[in-house]
Write a protein that holds these residues in place. Structure first.
Motif, PDB file in Angstrom:
ATOM      1  N   ARG A  43      -7.015  -5.332   0.057  1.00 18.47           N
ATOM      2  CA  ARG A  43      -8.256  -5.010   0.762  1.00 18.47           C
ATOM      3  C   ARG A  43      -8.284  -5.715   2.117  1.00 18.47           C
ATOM      4  NH1 ARG A  43     -13.370  -6.828   1.966  1.00 18.47           N
ATOM      5  NH2 ARG A  43     -12.839  -8.931   1.255  1.00 18.47           N
TER       6      ARG A  43
ATOM      7  N   ASP B  70       0.856  -1.180   0.000  1.00 19.65           N
ATOM      8  CA  ASP B  70       0.000   0.000   0.000  1.00 19.65           C
ATOM      9  C   ASP B  70       0.899   1.240   0.000  1.00 19.65           C
ATOM     10  OD1 ASP B  70      -2.015   1.888   0.304  1.00 19.65           O
ATOM     11  OD2 ASP B  70      -2.109   1.638   2.478  1.00 19.65           O
TER      12      ASP B  70
ATOM     13  N   GLU C 216      -7.731  -7.652  -4.024  1.00 15.58           N
ATOM     14  CA  GLU C 216      -8.268  -8.381  -2.873  1.00 15.58           C
ATOM     15  C   GLU C 216      -7.258  -8.596  -1.734  1.00 15.58           C
ATOM     16  OE1 GLU C 216     -11.410 -10.172  -0.701  1.00 15.58           O
ATOM     17  OE2 GLU C 216     -11.242  -8.665  -2.285  1.00 15.58           O
TER      18      GLU C 216
ATOM     19  N   LEU D 274      -9.623  -1.830  -4.265  1.00 13.03           N
ATOM     20  CA  LEU D 274      -8.308  -2.393  -3.967  1.00 13.03           C
ATOM     21  C   LEU D 274      -8.206  -3.838  -4.453  1.00 13.03           C
ATOM     22  CD1 LEU D 274      -7.728  -1.166  -0.299  1.00 13.03           C
ATOM     23  CD2 LEU D 274      -6.560  -0.351  -2.358  1.00 13.03           C
TER      24      LEU D 274
ATOM     25  N   LYS E  69      -3.405   4.718  -3.143  1.00 14.60           N
ATOM     26  CA  LYS E  69      -4.765   5.254  -3.303  1.00 14.60           C
ATOM     27  C   LYS E  69      -4.764   6.723  -3.701  1.00 14.60           C
ATOM     28  CE  LYS E  69      -5.892   3.667   0.878  1.00 14.60           C
ATOM     29  NZ  LYS E  69      -4.844   2.661   1.179  1.00 14.60           N
TER      30      LYS E  69
ATOM     31  N   HIS F 191      -5.776  -4.154   4.501  1.00 14.53           N
ATOM     32  CA  HIS F 191      -6.268  -2.878   5.022  1.00 14.53           C
ATOM     33  C   HIS F 191      -7.249  -3.106   6.178  1.00 14.53           C
ATOM     34  CE1 HIS F 191      -7.475   1.327   4.971  1.00 14.53           C
ATOM     35  NE2 HIS F 191      -8.729   0.930   4.926  1.00 14.53           N
TER      36      HIS F 191
ATOM     37  N   GLY G 225     -10.806  -7.342  -6.659  1.00 12.20           N
ATOM     38  CA  GLY G 225     -11.289  -7.297  -5.298  1.00 12.20           C
ATOM     39  C   GLY G 225     -12.743  -6.902  -5.183  1.00 12.20           C
ATOM     40  N   LYS G 226     -13.249  -6.922  -3.961  1.00 15.36           N
ATOM     41  CA  LYS G 226     -14.630  -6.544  -3.694  1.00 15.36           C
ATOM     42  C   LYS G 226     -14.800  -5.028  -3.633  1.00 15.36           C
ATOM     43  CE  LYS G 226     -15.456 -10.801  -1.105  1.00 15.36           C
ATOM     44  NZ  LYS G 226     -15.805 -11.396   0.206  1.00 15.36           N
ATOM     45  N   THR G 227     -13.677  -4.307  -3.506  1.00 15.47           N
ATOM     46  CA  THR G 227     -13.677  -2.842  -3.578  1.00 15.47           C
ATOM     47  C   THR G 227     -12.677  -2.456  -4.651  1.00 15.47           C
ATOM     48  OG1 THR G 227     -11.937  -2.589  -1.911  1.00 15.47           O
ATOM     49  CG2 THR G 227     -14.221  -2.713  -1.110  1.00 15.47           C
TER      50      THR G 227
END
Length: 232
Positions: free
Chosen positions: A216, A115, A213, A211, A144, A219, A207-209
């Motif tokens: 994510r 990250d 996976e 980011l 990000k 995090h 991933g689910k967002t």
């Protein structure tokens, strides 16, 4: 895996160390066959609040073949022991935490997914590049927010879109939209990974967002670990 991480005595020495180590970065290599990826994230006390407690880091060992987490290792350190928060010099602050977390894994990773920035950094050595060179491991930065460079053009809104991130006429990474309509990520090679290959690996880790996976999960785990450490 080496854990001792040289620390500068001031920002002038830190900048000189970054410039020297940036010369050791290799932008080339393909980690597509790597099975074990360590996703790294950290959580610190909020500087603008009265939150107390240590800083924590998490290393999530991801099995790329199975598409699942194998284990999670955490580390924590007192804020007073860490290098001060200075934009552009975060690797000196966070790398000792990440090294401690990585040491807690039962097997060494083949790739680091961090990250933060890779070579998309004013002196070419973000946290992913710094860790990659220090450990001599392939590493990729997934940030990000934009720290350095400019997008080559407008980024389309569709998932999977990417435009080159440039420093003048030199590409230093990618602006990448992982999901339709979400804010982009800033992907850059850290060490021993090529420019195209860094984007390809991040694209493969849906991933689910927004980011990837593994990041994510790292995090989420980092936030939970710091909340737990604060309540102790």
């Amino acid at each position: 895996m080496p854990t001792l991480f040289p620390q500068p005595k001031d920002l002038r020495e830190a900048a000189a160390m970054q410039k020297l180590l940036a010369g050791a970065v290799i932008v080339g290599g393909n980690p597509e066959d790597a099975r074990y990826i360590a996703a790294l994230d950290a959580s610190h006390p909020t500087r603008f609040s009265k939150q107390k407690g240590p800083s924590v880091a998490v290393a999530v060992l991801w099995d790329q073949q199975k598409g699942e987490v194998l284990e999670v290792a955490t580390a924590q350190m007192d804020e007073a022991l860490l290098f001060p928060y200075v934009p552009g010099f975060l690797s000196f602050r966070e790398a000792p935490l990440y090294l401690a977390a990585l040491a807690g894994l039962s097997r060494p990773p083949e790739v680091l997914l961090v990250d933060g920035q890779g070579i998309a950094h004013p002196r070419g050595l973000g946290i992913a590049a710094h860790l990659g060179v220090h450990l001599d491991l392939p590493a990729i930065g997934v940030a990000k927010t934009l720290l350095f460079g400019r997008p080559e053009g407008d980024l389309p809104p569709e998932a999977g879109s990417a435009v080159r991130l440039m420093n003048g006429s030199v590409q230093i990474g990618w602006v990448y939209r992982s999901r339709t309509g979400v804010q982009p990520l800033f992907v850059s090679p850290g060490h021993r990974v090529g420019m195209e290959e860094s984007l390809a690996l991040v694209r493969s880790l849906k991933g689910k967002t927004r980011l990837p996976e593994p990041l994510r999960i790292a995090h989420i785990q980092a936030g939970a670990a710091r909340r737990a450490a604060r309540s102790e």
